[in-house]
Design a protein around this motif. Structure first.
Motif, PDB file in Angstrom:
ATOM      1  N   ASN A  90      28.369  41.674  31.414  1.00  0.00           N
ATOM      2  CA  ASN A  90      28.382  40.277  31.857  1.00  0.00           C
ATOM      3  C   ASN A  90      29.758  39.816  32.310  1.00  0.00           C
ATOM      4  O   ASN A  90      29.956  38.642  32.609  1.00  0.00           O
ATOM      5  N   LEU A  91      30.703  40.751  32.367  1.00  0.00           N
ATOM      6  CA  LEU A  91      32.067  40.402  32.759  1.00  0.00           C
ATOM      7  C   LEU A  91      32.102  39.959  34.224  1.00  0.00           C
ATOM      8  O   LEU A  91      31.604  40.654  35.108  1.00  0.00           O
ATOM      9  N   THR A  92      32.699  38.791  34.453  1.00  0.00           N
ATOM     10  CA  THR A  92      32.828  38.285  35.828  1.00  0.00           C
ATOM     11  C   THR A  92      34.292  38.206  36.271  1.00  0.00           C
ATOM     12  O   THR A  92      34.560  38.141  37.472  1.00  0.00           O
ATOM     13  N   TYR A  93      35.218  38.221  35.297  1.00  0.00           N
ATOM     14  CA  TYR A  93      36.644  38.072  35.613  1.00  0.00           C
ATOM     15  C   TYR A  93      37.429  39.103  34.805  1.00  0.00           C
ATOM     16  O   TYR A  93      37.321  39.164  33.584  1.00  0.00           O
ATOM     17  N   LEU A  94      38.192  39.938  35.494  1.00  0.00           N
ATOM     18  CA  LEU A  94      39.027  40.936  34.828  1.00  0.00           C
ATOM     19  C   LEU A  94      40.421  40.892  35.429  1.00  0.00           C
ATOM     20  O   LEU A  94      40.598  41.105  36.633  1.00  0.00           O
ATOM     21  N   ASN A  95      41.400  40.620  34.575  1.00  0.00           N
ATOM     22  CA  ASN A  95      42.791  40.534  35.026  1.00  0.00           C
ATOM     23  C   ASN A  95      43.609  41.604  34.311  1.00  0.00           C
ATOM     24  O   ASN A  95      43.749  41.581  33.086  1.00  0.00           O
TER      25      ASN A  95
END
Length: 491
Positions: free
Chosen positions: A130-135
């Motif tokens: 469900n990850l939508t943002y990875l920095n």
């Protein structure tokens, strides 16, 4: 993320946080984590020495930080008590760390790993579906997980200021990806100019080279074997006369499919005369069906069944296609081809190989399946009138790969001979066999053979194999360089 961070320069972690959702802070000095103050208040002051134990299922935001300067975390806490965590910010991570403890966080949508010392990202991250943002900016990353594209809901990927040379091709499968930051990396692929052109350009280039499973095209021969052999006078070995009109057939096929026909006398000029009140056109359609073809039925459906009964073809089936008068005939052609492959009955050609080995084959079947032999047998070549032909080809490849493919349209290619079989298939113009060989080879690409195979694809029309080789080379460049260096130093 709905918060702002302001770092102190005198050793403190947060000078101020402005939080709009319940949060929790984990502080660690020895990789043993202490849960710190949690607040429902949307605005509060928090310092790393203000520690109070608390627990709540309302936590949505999680901060993880080492309290000792230059002490890098090598483990992460157990997240099972915080099932509702949606946002995580991690600071002071070591060069590598196992993220498997995060996999229970089914609600996690945003993960910030920026400003750490990571050199790799653990594959366990790929389970965060469900990850939508990875920095992961401002780390020391040299590579990314090969299947990073499994994060199918990813919208934002921040990778600037690392040591990344290749982006995984699998990112092209992320249909929701809107933003990729990849600046200030020593990129080899995609090229810097593509990276600078923006996310759409990056995804377009990755997608154009993304290998897919090798798919086989074309129909098996038992579905329709009629196009090249049926009613062709030049390749015919048997002529049927009905109402004094010829139907050109091949003994090897028609005698195998319609054994009863062998009882009919053959004249000196190779003709069989059939006397019947059934019209010629119905016989023509019947024999086309025996070759695996399809026919249009007008008023001869009954006649077709009469012919089947006359020749005692019990498994002759006519299937009406919806909304059309097209009938698809099914006989025992597939079984007949298996029998021919085993017995070589009616074989009329001997092939002689480099080592003196010989194979008997059916010339009509071989020519119908292979354009090279079609030209050889029915063109202006000396082989057209010969019953024995020499081939400059390996006997094992021909007998174990080419022959079963010609007769059965499929073969399980031994990986050990797949490359040689691919070359032979290319030489003989057997495109479907090439695909079968490609499918075998791509499963065994490794650091030793990938460079050689990629070079081979320059000479062959094997686009899927080329993509798989390029994909492997891009994803394993460092490993391949080590293997090549080792080989150079071998005595």
């Amino acid at each position: 993320m709905k918060y702002h961070l302001y770092s102190q320069k005198d050793g403190g972690w947060f000078e101020k946080q402005h939080i709009t959702r319940p949060c929790v802070l984990y502080l660690s000095a020895t990789n043993t984590f202490i849960e710190a103050k949690m607040s429902e208040n949307p605005s509060f002051m928090l310092f790393h020495n203000d520690v109070r134990i608390t627990s709540s299922e309302k936590h949505e935001i999680l901060f993880i930080k080492s309290t000792i300067e230059k002490k890098h975390l090598t483990t992460l806490p157990d997240f099972k008590n915080f099932p509702n965590i949606k946002y995580i910010y991690v600071d002071c991570l070591a060069t590598s760390i196992n993220f498997s403890s995060m996999t229970s966080l089914s609600n996690l949508t945003e993960l910030r790993l920026d400003g750490n010392h990571l050199k790799t990202l653990d594959d366990s991250l790929l389970q965060l579906q469900n990850l939508t943002y990875l920095n992961a900016e401002r780390n020391m990353l040299v590579s990314l997980p090969r299947e990073l594209g499994r994060l199918s809901k990813l919208k934002v990927l921040m990778l600037s200021d690392n040591q990344i040379q290749f982006l995984p091709f699998s990112l092209a499968r992320c249909k929701h990806l809107e933003l990729i930051h990849i600046l200030h990396n020593p990129l080899v692929f995609p090229p810097q100019q593509i990276a600078e052109s923006g996310t759409n350009s990056i995804l377009e280039v990755l997608g154009s080279l993304l290998p897919e499973p090798v798919k086989l095209t074309g129909n098996p021969i038992y579905v329709d074997f009629s196009e090249k052999l049926f009613n062709r006078e030049k390749s015919s070995t048997l002529t049927i006369l009905v109402d004094n009109k010829p139907i050109y057939l091949n003994k090897s096929i028609i005698y195998s499919v319609v054994p009863k026909l062998k009882l009919y006398p053959v004249s000196d000029d190779g003709k069989v005369i059939i006397k019947s009140d059934i019209k010629y056109e119905s016989f023509l359609k019947f024999f086309r069906v025996c070759y695996g073809g399809s026919v249009h039925v007008e008023d001869d459906r009954v006649d077709l069944r009469k012919i089947a009964m006359m020749f005692q073809i019990d498994n002759f089936v006519l299937k009406l296609q919806s909304d059309t008068d097209l009938l698809v005939g099914k006989t025992n052609l597939q079984e007949a081809m298996r029998t021919l492959y085993k017995t070589r009955e009616y074989a009329d050609l001997t092939l002689v190989f480099q080592g003196g080995e010989t194979i008997m084959v059916n010339k009509d079947i071989l020519s119908s399946r292979c354009e090279t032999f079609t030209a050889m047998f029915f063109g202006d070549y000396k082989e057209s009138s010969q019953n024995t032909i020499k081939l400059q080809m390996d006997y094992n490849i021909f007998s174990n790969v080419i022959m079963p493919f010609v007769y059965l349209d499929y073969v399980d290619v031994d990986p050990e001979m797949a490359v040689d079989a691919l070359l032979a298939a290319n030489q003989m113009g057997l495109s479907r066999l090439q695909q079968i060989c490609e499918k075998t080879i791509v499963e065994f690409i490794d650091e030793e053979n990938a460079p050689v195979l990629f070079e081979l694809t320059d000479r062959l029309a094997v686009p899927q194999l080329r993509k798989h080789c390029l994909y492997y080379l891009a994803e394993n460049l460092d490993l391949i360089k080590k293997v090549q260096k080792l080989e150079e130093n071998l005595p």
